[in-house]
Write a protein that holds these residues in place. Sequence first.
Motif, PDB file in Angstrom:
ATOM      1  N   ASN A 140       0.843  -1.200   0.000  1.00 13.90           N
ATOM      2  CA  ASN A 140       0.000   0.000   0.000  1.00 13.90           C
ATOM      3  C   ASN A 140       0.877   1.249   0.000  1.00 13.90           C
ATOM      4  OD1 ASN A 140      -2.241   1.731   0.296  1.00 13.90           O
ATOM      5  ND2 ASN A 140      -2.083   1.668   2.531  1.00 13.90           N
ATOM      6  N   PRO A 141       1.679   1.439  -1.076  1.00 10.97           N
ATOM      7  CA  PRO A 141       2.610   2.574  -1.090  1.00 10.97           C
ATOM      8  C   PRO A 141       1.885   3.895  -1.349  1.00 10.97           C
ATOM      9  CG  PRO A 141       2.694   1.414  -3.183  1.00 10.97           C
ATOM     10  CD  PRO A 141       1.776   0.620  -2.292  1.00 10.97           C
ATOM     11  N   PRO A 142       2.431   4.999  -0.838  1.00 14.60           N
ATOM     12  CA  PRO A 142       1.857   6.319  -1.157  1.00 14.60           C
ATOM     13  C   PRO A 142       2.159   6.677  -2.608  1.00 14.60           C
ATOM     14  CG  PRO A 142       3.925   6.587   0.003  1.00 14.60           C
ATOM     15  CD  PRO A 142       3.640   5.109  -0.006  1.00 14.60           C
ATOM     16  N   ALA A 143       1.433   7.649  -3.139  1.00 14.53           N
ATOM     17  CA  ALA A 143       1.656   8.069  -4.523  1.00 14.53           C
ATOM     18  C   ALA A 143       3.076   8.585  -4.704  1.00 14.53           C
ATOM     19  CB  ALA A 143       0.634   9.143  -4.901  1.00 14.53           C
ATOM     20  N   GLU A 144       3.563   9.328  -3.702  1.00 14.54           N
ATOM     21  CA  GLU A 144       4.939   9.832  -3.731  1.00 14.54           C
ATOM     22  C   GLU A 144       5.695   9.227  -2.562  1.00 14.54           C
ATOM     23  OE1 GLU A 144       7.430  14.049  -3.292  1.00 14.54           O
ATOM     24  OE2 GLU A 144       5.288  14.079  -3.682  1.00 14.54           O
ATOM     25  N   GLU A 145       6.832   8.612  -2.844  1.00 15.26           N
ATOM     26  CA  GLU A 145       7.576   7.898  -1.801  1.00 15.26           C
ATOM     27  C   GLU A 145       7.895   8.808  -0.617  1.00 15.26           C
ATOM     28  OE1 GLU A 145      11.744   5.339  -1.233  1.00 15.26           O
ATOM     29  OE2 GLU A 145      11.068   5.926  -3.233  1.00 15.26           O
ATOM     30  N   GLY A 146       7.556   8.330   0.575  1.00 19.00           N
ATOM     31  CA  GLY A 146       7.890   9.063   1.795  1.00 19.00           C
ATOM     32  C   GLY A 146       6.951  10.199   2.154  1.00 19.00           C
ATOM     33  N   VAL A 147       5.880  10.376   1.345  1.00 18.44           N
ATOM     34  CA  VAL A 147       4.956  11.495   1.577  1.00 18.44           C
ATOM     35  C   VAL A 147       3.532  10.974   1.726  1.00 18.44           C
ATOM     36  CG1 VAL A 147       4.026  13.667   0.667  1.00 18.44           C
ATOM     37  CG2 VAL A 147       6.427  13.053   0.251  1.00 18.44           C
ATOM     38  N   CYS A 148       2.838  11.422   2.758  1.00 18.16           N
ATOM     39  CA  CYS A 148       1.468  10.976   3.019  1.00 18.16           C
ATOM     40  C   CYS A 148       0.499  11.507   1.966  1.00 18.16           C
ATOM     41  CB  CYS A 148       1.036  11.450   4.412  1.00 18.16           C
ATOM     42  SG  CYS A 148      -0.671  11.031   4.849  1.00 18.16           S
ATOM     43  N   ASP A 149      -0.329  10.611   1.403  1.00 20.31           N
ATOM     44  CA  ASP A 149      -1.335  11.015   0.421  1.00 20.31           C
ATOM     45  C   ASP A 149      -2.380  11.938   1.033  1.00 20.31           C
ATOM     46  OD1 ASP A 149      -0.089   9.361  -1.384  1.00 20.31           O
ATOM     47  OD2 ASP A 149      -1.546   7.739  -1.220  1.00 20.31           O
ATOM     48  N   LYS A 150      -2.682  11.723   2.320  1.00 28.16           N
ATOM     49  CA  LYS A 150      -3.802  12.426   2.945  1.00 28.16           C
ATOM     50  C   LYS A 150      -3.462  13.850   3.366  1.00 28.16           C
ATOM     51  CE  LYS A 150      -5.982   8.170   4.601  1.00 28.16           C
ATOM     52  NZ  LYS A 150      -6.433   7.378   5.780  1.00 28.16           N
ATOM     53  N   CYS A 151      -2.255  14.031   3.957  1.00 26.18           N
ATOM     54  CA  CYS A 151      -1.963  15.365   4.502  1.00 26.18           C
ATOM     55  C   CYS A 151      -0.611  15.927   4.061  1.00 26.18           C
ATOM     56  CB  CYS A 151      -2.039  15.326   6.034  1.00 26.18           C
ATOM     57  SG  CYS A 151      -0.627  14.507   6.822  1.00 26.18           S
ATOM     58  N   GLY A 152       0.176  15.132   3.318  1.00 24.07           N
ATOM     59  CA  GLY A 152       1.471  15.628   2.861  1.00 24.07           C
ATOM     60  C   GLY A 152       2.583  15.510   3.890  1.00 24.07           C
ATOM     61  N   GLY A 153       2.282  14.862   5.028  1.00 26.90           N
ATOM     62  CA  GLY A 153       3.291  14.702   6.077  1.00 26.90           C
ATOM     63  C   GLY A 153       4.354  13.686   5.699  1.00 26.90           C
ATOM     64  N   ASP A 154       5.450  13.688   6.451  1.00 23.01           N
ATOM     65  CA  ASP A 154       6.540  12.746   6.209  1.00 23.01           C
ATOM     66  C   ASP A 154       6.191  11.370   6.778  1.00 23.01           C
ATOM     67  OD1 ASP A 154       8.112  14.658   4.975  1.00 23.01           O
ATOM     68  OD2 ASP A 154       9.073  15.273   6.846  1.00 23.01           O
ATOM     69  N   LEU A 155       6.570  10.321   6.053  1.00 23.08           N
ATOM     70  CA  LEU A 155       6.352   8.955   6.521  1.00 23.08           C
ATOM     71  C   LEU A 155       7.629   8.425   7.179  1.00 23.08           C
ATOM     72  CD1 LEU A 155       4.436   7.406   3.463  1.00 23.08           C
ATOM     73  CD2 LEU A 155       3.523   8.698   5.407  1.00 23.08           C
ATOM     74  N   TYR A 156       7.443   7.638   8.216  1.00 23.55           N
ATOM     75  CA  TYR A 156       8.603   7.071   8.907  1.00 23.55           C
ATOM     76  C   TYR A 156       8.321   5.630   9.318  1.00 23.55           C
ATOM     77  CZ  TYR A 156       6.185   7.484  13.413  1.00 23.55           C
ATOM     78  OH  TYR A 156       5.293   7.339  14.446  1.00 23.55           O
ATOM     79  N   GLN A 157       9.391   4.890   9.618  1.00 24.93           N
ATOM     80  CA  GLN A 157       9.267   3.524  10.119  1.00 24.93           C
ATOM     81  C   GLN A 157       9.341   3.567  11.639  1.00 24.93           C
ATOM     82  OE1 GLN A 157      12.535   0.714   9.573  1.00 24.93           O
ATOM     83  NE2 GLN A 157      11.089  -0.935   9.157  1.00 24.93           N
ATOM     84  N   ARG A 158       8.311   3.037  12.303  1.00 24.48           N
ATOM     85  CA  ARG A 158       8.310   2.999  13.757  1.00 24.48           C
ATOM     86  C   ARG A 158       9.476   2.160  14.262  1.00 24.48           C
ATOM     87  NH1 ARG A 158       2.265   1.344  15.478  1.00 24.48           N
ATOM     88  NH2 ARG A 158       3.556  -0.253  16.448  1.00 24.48           N
ATOM     89  N   GLU A 159      10.022   2.540  15.409  1.00 27.25           N
ATOM     90  CA  GLU A 159      11.165   1.819  15.965  1.00 27.25           C
ATOM     91  C   GLU A 159      10.862   0.334  16.163  1.00 27.25           C
ATOM     92  OE1 GLU A 159      12.852   3.476  19.468  1.00 27.25           O
ATOM     93  OE2 GLU A 159      13.158   5.454  18.574  1.00 27.25           O
ATOM     94  N   ASP A 160       9.611   0.032  16.544  1.00 25.56           N
ATOM     95  CA  ASP A 160       9.278  -1.369  16.810  1.00 25.56           C
ATOM     96  C   ASP A 160       8.883  -2.121  15.542  1.00 25.56           C
ATOM     97  OD1 ASP A 160       6.908  -0.041  16.467  1.00 25.56           O
ATOM     98  OD2 ASP A 160       5.875  -0.968  18.172  1.00 25.56           O
ATOM     99  N   ASP A 161       9.102  -1.522  14.367  1.00 24.66           N
ATOM    100  CA  ASP A 161       8.819  -2.208  13.111  1.00 24.66           C
ATOM    101  C   ASP A 161      10.087  -2.719  12.415  1.00 24.66           C
ATOM    102  OD1 ASP A 161       6.099  -2.007  13.299  1.00 24.66           O
ATOM    103  OD2 ASP A 161       5.899  -0.272  11.984  1.00 24.66           O
ATOM    104  N   ASN A 162      11.245  -2.684  13.112  1.00 21.91           N
ATOM    105  CA  ASN A 162      12.418  -3.329  12.531  1.00 21.91           C
ATOM    106  C   ASN A 162      12.314  -4.836  12.782  1.00 21.91           C
ATOM    107  OD1 ASN A 162      14.003  -4.190  14.994  1.00 21.91           O
ATOM    108  ND2 ASN A 162      13.850  -1.996  15.412  1.00 21.91           N
ATOM    109  N   GLU A 163      13.086  -5.634  12.031  1.00 21.43           N
ATOM    110  CA  GLU A 163      12.875  -7.091  12.050  1.00 21.43           C
ATOM    111  C   GLU A 163      13.085  -7.706  13.431  1.00 21.43           C
ATOM    112  OE1 GLU A 163      14.152 -11.243   9.821  1.00 21.43           O
ATOM    113  OE2 GLU A 163      14.616  -9.315   8.873  1.00 21.43           O
ATOM    114  N   GLU A 164      14.115  -7.259  14.150  1.00 18.75           N
ATOM    115  CA  GLU A 164      14.374  -7.835  15.477  1.00 18.75           C
ATOM    116  C   GLU A 164      13.186  -7.585  16.420  1.00 18.75           C
ATOM    117  OE1 GLU A 164      17.605  -7.523  19.160  1.00 18.75           O
ATOM    118  OE2 GLU A 164      17.896  -6.346  17.330  1.00 18.75           O
ATOM    119  N   SER A 165      12.676  -6.343  16.411  1.00 20.96           N
ATOM    120  CA  SER A 165      11.543  -6.006  17.275  1.00 20.96           C
ATOM    121  C   SER A 165      10.287  -6.768  16.858  1.00 20.96           C
ATOM    122  CB  SER A 165      11.267  -4.501  17.229  1.00 20.96           C
ATOM    123  OG  SER A 165      12.342  -3.772  17.764  1.00 20.96           O
TER     124      SER A 165
END
Length: 214
Positions: A140-165
């Motif tokens: 479910n990628p955004p239209a522009e990489e790293g940018v939210c389709d809904k509000c234009g905010g920056d996208l980030y990976q949550r700390e607990d979404d790395n493989e070890e976590s």
Amino acid sequence: MNPKILILGPPGAGKGTQSERLADEFGVEHVTTGDALRANKEMDISDMDLEYDTPGEYMDQGDLVPDVVVDAMVEEALSDLDGFVLDGYPRNGDQAAALREMTDLDVVLVLDVPEDELVERLTGRRVCEDCGANYHVEFNPPAEEGVCDKCGGDLYQREDDNEESVRNRLSVYHENTEPVLELYEDHDGYVEIDGDQTPDEVWDDVRSAVESNA
């Protein structure tokens, strides 16, 4: 029809997505443990003789909110609802016993997804830092990489979404929450759903299970 639905499954199985669709389709409330905690942060629990007098104090300290408090908050959240889809609770046998005292469930849905698929889903998740919208780099990628389709905010990976976590969270799920599934296997409305399909295919199975059992 106001079904009382419990949806279970590991992190990344799609419980939130399917719960929202269930709430829309059947006109019931989507109740999550997180929402119940946030809505009742100031709830007076002084009579429970615990370390703190409100759930919010546990949350502010980063401590786990005790089961007895979570039980009370979920009971409060469900108390005035004719129908609901409950997502994220119960997480252990004691909570399952408490839920049994609170309400009678019509349907218990279990989303089953292979572990490697769960890891791929969770490590690819990206969240908007402004509005909280969720994306996935592959599914479910955004239209522009790293940018939210809904509000234009920056996208980030949550700390607990790395493989070890992620693998640690799945290990905790297997140890603590997976045994809860066995407690519901004899329930008349217990249905296992193949969660390793497209969201629409999963939804077709979920909706059929509710219509057949509620």
